[in-house]
Design a protein around this motif. Structure first.
Motif, short mmCIF file in Angstrom:
data_model
loop_
_atom_site.label_atom_id
_atom_site.label_comp_id
_atom_site.label_asym_id
_atom_site.label_seq_id
_atom_site.Cartn_x
_atom_site.Cartn_y
_atom_site.Cartn_z
N GLN A 165 1.18 -1.05 -0.28
CA GLN A 165 -0.04 0.09 0.20
C GLN A 165 0.91 1.15 0.19
N PRO A 166 0.42 2.21 -0.73
CA PRO A 166 1.41 3.36 -0.41
C PRO A 166 1.04 4.55 0.38
N SER A 167 2.20 3.45 1.38
CA SER A 167 2.38 4.27 2.90
C SER A 167 3.96 2.80 3.36
N TRP A 168 4.87 4.25 3.87
CA TRP A 168 6.50 3.72 4.58
C TRP A 168 6.05 2.79 6.09
N GLU A 169 5.13 1.87 6.23
CA GLU A 169 4.75 1.35 7.37
C GLU A 169 4.25 0.52 6.43
N SER A 170 3.53 -0.13 4.67
CA SER A 170 3.42 -1.25 4.18
C SER A 170 4.79 -1.43 3.55
N LEU A 171 5.24 0.03 2.77
CA LEU A 171 6.40 -0.31 1.79
C LEU A 171 7.69 -0.96 3.21
N HIS A 172 7.63 -1.25 4.04
CA HIS A 172 8.57 -1.68 4.86
C HIS A 172 8.73 -3.28 5.04
N GLN A 173 7.76 -3.80 3.98
CA GLN A 173 7.45 -5.27 4.18
C GLN A 173 8.49 -5.73 2.80
N TYR A 174 9.64 -4.71 2.54
CA TYR A 174 10.48 -5.13 1.29
C TYR A 174 11.60 -6.47 1.43
N GLU A 175 12.05 -6.54 0.85
CA GLU A 175 13.26 -7.38 1.11
C GLU A 175 14.19 -7.23 -0.47
N ILE A 176 14.83 -7.36 -0.27
CA ILE A 176 16.17 -7.00 -1.15
C ILE A 176 16.33 -8.48 -1.04
N PRO A 177 16.18 -8.59 -3.14
CA PRO A 177 16.10 -9.75 -3.65
C PRO A 177 17.78 -10.20 -3.49
N GLY A 178 17.80 -11.27 -3.70
CA GLY A 178 19.38 -12.03 -4.07
C GLY A 178 19.69 -12.17 -4.23
N TRP A 179 19.44 -11.60 -6.44
CA TRP A 179 20.46 -10.93 -7.50
C TRP A 179 20.62 -9.64 -7.66
N PHE A 180 20.25 -8.97 -6.29
CA PHE A 180 20.65 -7.86 -6.37
C PHE A 180 22.62 -8.22 -5.78
N ARG A 181 21.80 -8.68 -4.65
CA ARG A 181 23.05 -8.89 -3.56
C ARG A 181 24.71 -9.61 -3.95
N ASP A 182 24.12 -10.44 -5.39
CA ASP A 182 25.00 -11.47 -5.60
C ASP A 182 25.47 -10.67 -6.80
N ALA A 183 24.45 -9.64 -7.27
CA ALA A 183 25.81 -8.94 -8.60
C ALA A 183 26.58 -8.02 -8.31
N LYS A 184 26.95 -6.97 -7.24
CA LYS A 184 27.59 -6.50 -7.23
C LYS A 184 28.16 -5.32 -8.07
N PHE A 185 28.04 -4.93 -8.94
CA PHE A 185 28.92 -4.28 -10.30
C PHE A 185 27.54 -4.16 -11.08
N GLY A 186 27.68 -2.24 -11.67
CA GLY A 186 26.52 -1.89 -12.17
C GLY A 186 26.92 -1.09 -13.11
N ILE A 187 26.62 -0.67 -14.06
CA ILE A 187 27.19 0.34 -15.17
C ILE A 187 26.29 1.04 -15.70
N TRP A 188 26.29 2.33 -15.69
CA TRP A 188 25.14 3.21 -16.14
C TRP A 188 25.61 4.15 -16.74
N ALA A 189 24.44 4.20 -18.08
CA ALA A 189 24.30 5.41 -18.68
C ALA A 189 23.87 6.82 -18.38
N HIS A 190 24.19 7.26 -18.04
CA HIS A 190 23.65 9.62 -17.30
C HIS A 190 23.20 9.69 -18.64
N TRP A 191 22.71 9.23 -19.67
CA TRP A 191 22.96 10.14 -21.23
C TRP A 191 21.42 10.72 -21.07
N GLY A 192 22.27 11.92 -21.90
CA GLY A 192 20.09 12.84 -22.32
C GLY A 192 21.35 13.96 -22.93
N PRO A 193 20.42 15.11 -23.41
CA PRO A 193 20.53 16.46 -24.55
C PRO A 193 21.31 16.65 -23.53
#
Length: 551
Positions: A50-78
């Motif tokens: 639900q759109p409340s901080w209390e409800s968002l606290h149910q979130y759990e960080i997914p394992g794939w992200f914990r394993d990934a460790k390294f991302g690359i970002w294209a901070h690209w625009g006009p």
């Protein structure tokens, strides 16, 4: 606690003084937003959240992200088109600023040729997202992030709520769709970054005018309306949809006194502005269904002006769960979070690192150079080195973090040869040592020495780091030493009497070279490295233990 956006002084006292790109203090979760966004056009998906901080606290960080460790970002625009650096779209309207001078030379006076005209010049003529994604993967990236919009307010997709978008102007392409298709074909998680919540104040400089010279007092083009475009290239478009300046300027400039977080004299955003941001972001999520979404905001976008961020977050999580058979795989980033907000999303620290091991996974984002492409970094040899990137990655991973590295992209959609060389060197190191990064977890300590005595949340995290870093995976402990070494290494944390080690060491090898000579004393683990060493950036030793040692 009710938020009153006109009470800038009260909010400034509550939040501390804001800095460029974020605040020095978190914004509490117990504020009541003044504006409730209209969801009639874009409904919040039903589900667990639900759109409340209390409800968002149910979130759990997914394992794939914990394993990934390294991302690359294209901070690209006009803003990459002029090759003059970050915040060009704001600073080009600030008389005497270096980017103002650059704009005069490249495009003319901002009363006649403003940022809308920079967008018109941006064609992305050599952009090949598949080639860039492949290069990022060769460098070791496990996820790719691209910019969906910046504070310049141009949506880089076929946006149904923002007429100023990359399909109608500039490249006349759906940039986000192109990135998403390339990433998914390559089988790599794909994310988008959203920065446009701040256009309201960021573009206020476009309402000004020169104070001296032949055009003194002539308003900049941030004051133009749709009627002014008749017969011109932007005929039919309203500049106010881009510049969002149908409001009086704030009482001070430069994001002082909490302005980044909507205090310090900011003219409060109105209902229409909040509704439009909400609808645009929901449209983006529904079209792309990104694996990750990054908000360049303290806590959530427009918090606590409105509840837009809460509704976007709930929708994003619910939609993701529905698409993945009830399993939550989505990652959402926010900055400068309170302890309870860290349970609702992933903490992102811009250009810095946590000082110690964090109980929850987090991310550091930084850049090889300037956020938007800056030719002076190339000409002046000012990019981060591959050594810098590698040591920063190792240090962050040792503290339970991920590194998101921005690689500046030129206006034409390519990266320069110096950036290519840096990525190649990072990739060569990862080819040998990635097992010490991907899928690891922090050990009981992250380092032998103290990295920083700063009381600030951000510890120094760059190529000047020294000493050892630790990470674990199963029954393996990885020990990384920064810099080339030919002498015997003595690691006190791995002595037989160390309080950090309660398992027997059975083998030691140097990644890329095989077994090495070692002995364990009561005070140290002594390692004699193989020659030649694998890297003068960071050399990794794989220590096998009798059973798992992990956090």
């Amino acid at each position: 606690m009710t938020f009153q956006p006109t009470h800038g002084l009260i909010l400034a006292c509550l939040l501390g003084v804001a800095s460029r790109g974020g605040a020095t203090s978190p914004i509490p979760s117990d504020l009541t937003p003044a504006i409730i966004v209209d969801t009639s056009k874009e409904r919040v998906a039903e589900g667990k959240f639900q759109p409340s901080w209390e409800s968002l606290h149910q979130y759990e960080i997914p394992g794939w992200f914990r394993d990934a460790k390294f991302g690359i970002w294209a901070h690209w625009g006009p803003q990459c088109q002029p090759e003059a650096g970050d915040w060009y779209g704001r600073n080009m309207y600030m008389e005497g600023n270096g980017q103002y001078s650059s704009h005069l030379n490249l495009y003319g006076h901002p009363s006649k040729s403003g940022f809308k005209d920079v967008i018109h010049e941006w064609k992305a003529e050599h952009w090949n997202p598949s080639d860039l994604v492949a290069r990022f993967q060769r460098a070791g990236a496990q996820y790719v992030m691209t910019m969906a919009n910046h504070h310049d307010n141009l949506d880089l997709w076929d946006s149904q709520y923002q007429p100023w978008n990359s399909v109608k102007v500039g490249p006349r392409q759906d940039i986000i769709a192109g990135w998403a298709a390339a990433a998914r074909k390559a089988g790599i998680p794909f994310g988008v970054s959203v920065h446009a919540a701040h256009a309201w104040t960021w573009y206020e400089s476009a309402q000004g005018a020169d104070t001296k010279g032949p055009l003194a007092g002539i308003p900049y083009d941030g004051n133009l309306t749709k009627d002014d475009g008749k017969g011109l290239w932007w005929d039919g478009l309203d500049p106010q949809d881009l510049y969002a300046q149908n409001h009086p300027p704030s009482t001070s400039s430069g994001y002082k006194e909490g302005q980044w977080d909507w205090g310090g004299g900011v003219t409060p955003p109105d209902q229409a502005y909040c509704d439009k941001f909400y609808n645009r972001t929901m449209d983006l999520i529904n079209r792309v269904q990104p694996d990750l979404i990054y908000f360049d905001d303290t806590a959530l976008p427009l918090w606590p002006v409105s509840d837009a961020g809460l509704k976007i977050a709930a929708h994003y999580y619910n939609q993701n769960m529905k698409a993945h058979n009830g399993r939550l795989t989505a990652v959402m980033f926010g900055k400068v979070l309170t302890e309870d907000q860290k349970g609702a999303m992933v903490l992102d620290i811009e250009r810095g690192a946590a000082r110690d091991i964090q109980p929850l996974a987090w991310q550091s984002d930084t850049c090889l150079g300037d956020w938007h492409y800056n030719r002076s970094y190339f000409n002046g040899g000012m990019y981060r080195s591959a050594t810098n990137v590698i040591r920063m990655l190792v240090d962050i991973v040792s503290k339970n973090g991920n590194l998101l590295l921005s690689v500046p992209v030129r206006g034409d959609g390519t990266i320069d040869e110096k950036e290519q060389a840096i990525l190649d060197k990072v990739g060569q190191w990862m080819d040998v040592n990635k097992e010490s990064i991907i899928g690891t977890r922090p050990w009981s300590v992250f380092a032998e020495e103290i990295v920083s005595d700063s009381p600030d949340e951000k510890a120094k995290s760059d190529g000047n780091l020294t000493g050892y870093r630790f990470a674990t995976k199963g029954n393996t402990l990885y020990v990384t030493v920064f810099g080339a070494t030919e002498s015997i290494m003595k690691i006190s944390a791995l002595g037989s009497q160390s309080s950090h080690l309660d398992q027997a060491i059975t083998a030691v090898e140097q990644l890329g070279h095989g077994p090495v000579r070692w002995q364990q004393t009561s005070a140290h683990l002594e390692i004699t490295p193989s020659l030649p060493v694998a890297s003068d950036a960071a050399t990794v030793f794989k220590v096998t233990l009798r059973s798992a040692v992990s956090l």
